[in-house]
Motif scaffolding. Structure first.
Motif: not given
Length: 281
Positions: A87-92, A137-141, A154-161, A178-180
């Motif tokens: 769950n750890a993550g950051a945006g900006g 993950a995120s909808r932005m993945a 980063s989130k799309r890459a997380m899904v690839a991982y 999970v894609y909130p």
């Protein structure tokens, strides 16, 4: 105690769960929910608050040594591992038109490589328990929003991982993403401070709904590969996967309207976007 059929399908009692980013808005809420349901929960967080209703160990997921030490401590407390929730993550703010700087590297290091580090440290006990990995993950993945390229990448890459992990460990460990959409939390503060708030482009969803989806995914006997958290999210996920050109047009029109309306006026990082849209009219 009598439990319902639904409860039996998602029984938390005795489950050993590790959650990263456990002191933040979403991680804390999920840990509290699972703890109340009978799971044994340990969290990892860079800045534990100390008032979480479960154990939280200080951990910098961007540091190899910190991850190795913290995961070992968590496993000693748990006595094994059934579920890892990344769950750890950051945006900006990170527009795609600019060369990657410190903000981009920070998000990639935390959202992607931090997830990778923690998961790798947990592979042994997860395989032994035939456990589960849940990626927040995120909808932005799947559907990128403008001015936040690092987060989406980063989130799309997380899904690839996650996809690679599923292929490698799938005989023993299930992997779900999970894609909130957006949840109101401090993760959005830096974007708002930079004048790049996506309030009109992203619909916030209730925290409880995301926690529901995560807890069900963590506990389900037969977890789904990809999990959306709202009906709207399910529609967006489908369109982004199968009709990406359509979703591009929808997002582009919304961005153009906001740029022309002056929403990004005064935001240095959006000057190019504003100029291009206004000059194109």
């Amino acid at each position: 105690m009598t439990i319902s059929f639904l409860d039996r399908r998602h029984d938390a009692r005795g489950r050993r769960v590790l959650i990263t980013g456990a002191s933040g808005t979403l991680g804390r809420a999920l840990g509290e929910r699972l703890t109340r349901a009978g799971a044994q929960v340990v969290g990892l967080d860079l800045r534990p608050r100390g008032d979480e209703p479960f154990d939280v160990i200080r951990c910098d997921v961007t540091d190899d040594g910190s991850v190795t030490s913290a995961v070992a401590d968590a496993l000693a407390v748990l006595g094994g591992l059934d579920v890892l929730v990344n769950n750890a993550g950051a945006g900006g703010p990170a527009p795609a038109e600019f060369a990657p700087g410190a903000e981009v590297r920070r998000q990639l290091e935390l959202n992607l490589l931090g997830t990778w580090r923690v998961t790798a440290a947990c592979v042994g006990p997860l395989v032994a328990a035939r456990g589960r990995v849940v990626m927040v993950a995120s909808r932005m993945a799947v559907m990128q929003l403008p001015l936040a390229a690092a987060y989406g990448a980063s989130k799309r890459a997380m899904v690839a991982y996650a996809d690679a992990l599923r292929l490698e460990l799938g005989t023993h460990v299930s992997v779900s993403c999970v894609y909130p959409s957006a949840v109101r939390s401090p993760i959005h503060d830096s974007t708002k401070a930079a004048g790049l708030s996506l309030e009109g482009m992203s619909v916030y969803e209730p925290l409880d709904g995301v926690v529901d989806a995560l807890s069900r995914t963590a506990l389900a006997k037969r977890p789904r590969r990809d999990v959306t958290t709202t009906r709207r999210g399910a529609v967006e996920f489908f369109l982004a996967r199968h009709l990406p050109a359509l979703t591009d047009r929808v997002v582009a029109r919304t961005l153009a309207a906001r740029a022309r309306a002056g929403v990004f006026d005064g935001a240095a990082l959006a000057e190019g976007v504003v100029e291009r849209h206004r000059s194109g009219t």
